[in-house]
Scaffold this motif. Structure first.
Motif, PDB file in Angstrom:
ATOM      1  N   UNK A 236     -10.307  -2.255  -0.464  1.00 49.63           N
ATOM      2  CA  UNK A 236      -9.882  -2.085  -1.854  1.00 49.63           C
ATOM      3  C   UNK A 236      -9.837  -3.424  -2.573  1.00 49.63           C
ATOM      4  N   UNK A 237      -9.452  -3.389  -3.851  1.00 49.99           N
ATOM      5  CA  UNK A 237      -9.474  -4.599  -4.683  1.00 49.99           C
ATOM      6  C   UNK A 237      -8.455  -5.648  -4.246  1.00 49.99           C
ATOM      7  N   UNK A 238      -7.485  -5.278  -3.407  1.00 51.65           N
ATOM      8  CA  UNK A 238      -6.483  -6.233  -2.921  1.00 51.65           C
ATOM      9  C   UNK A 238      -6.836  -6.792  -1.542  1.00 51.65           C
ATOM     10  N   UNK A 239      -7.979  -6.349  -0.981  1.00 47.42           N
ATOM     11  CA  UNK A 239      -8.416  -6.833   0.326  1.00 47.42           C
ATOM     12  C   UNK A 239      -7.890  -6.021   1.490  1.00 47.42           C
ATOM     13  N   UNK A 240      -7.152  -4.940   1.219  1.00 45.91           N
ATOM     14  CA  UNK A 240      -6.697  -4.054   2.285  1.00 45.91           C
ATOM     15  C   UNK A 240      -7.879  -3.230   2.767  1.00 45.91           C
ATOM     16  N   UNK A 241      -7.857  -2.805   4.037  1.00 47.48           N
ATOM     17  CA  UNK A 241      -8.978  -2.066   4.601  1.00 47.48           C
ATOM     18  C   UNK A 241      -8.519  -0.763   5.246  1.00 47.48           C
ATOM     19  N   UNK A 242      -9.388   0.228   5.191  1.00 48.55           N
ATOM     20  CA  UNK A 242      -9.195   1.489   5.898  1.00 48.55           C
ATOM     21  C   UNK A 242     -10.444   1.715   6.723  1.00 48.55           C
ATOM     22  N   UNK A 243     -10.273   1.826   8.037  1.00 44.99           N
ATOM     23  CA  UNK A 243     -11.387   2.076   8.943  1.00 44.99           C
ATOM     24  C   UNK A 243     -11.262   3.493   9.471  1.00 44.99           C
TER      25      UNK A 243
END
Length: 93
Positions: free
Chosen positions: A34-41
Motif C-alpha cells: 500500500x501507499x504507506x509501505x505495508x504489505x499483504x502476502x
C-alpha cells in the motif's frame, strides 16, 4: 489503484472462476504494497480459502508489526482479516 482495477474487471464481466494468483493485479509473488509501505502476502488455497501475512509499517506502538491473514476469495473478489499478535488481541478486516 489495484482495487479499482479488480472492480473494473468484475463489472466488465470478469470470470468468477478466475485464478487471482495468476492475476496481473497482484505484484510479484502475490504481494500487495500500500501507499504507506505495508504489505499483504497472499496464498490462494483450495475451496476459496486464502491465507498469508500482513506486515504493517504503521502500528500503535510506532514500529513494524505482522499478523496472520485468513480469508476467502471467489474470482477477483476477496475478503480477509488480520489477527494481530497484540495484548489485548486485535483483529482488522
Amino acid at each position: 489503484m489495484q482495487h479499482e482495477k479488480a472492480l473494473a474487471l468484475t463489472l466488465a464481466g470478469g470470470h468468477e472462476d478466475a485464478d487471482p494468483a495468476a492475476s496481473p493485479l497482484l505484484d510479484s509473488g502475490n504481494t500487495w504494497v500500500n501507499e504507506l509501505g505495508s504489505t499483504a502476502t497472499f496464498t490462494f488455497g483450495a475451496n476459496g480459502m486464502l491465507s498469508g501475512t500482513y506486515t504493517s509499517k504503521v502500528s500503535g506502538g510506532g514500529g513494524t508489526i505482522s499478523g496472520a491473514i485468513t480469508g476467502y476469495y471467489k474470482g477477483y473478489t476477496i475478503a480477509w482479516s488480520v489477527l494481530w499478535p497484540t495484548n489485548p488481541p486485535a483483529i482488522t478486516s
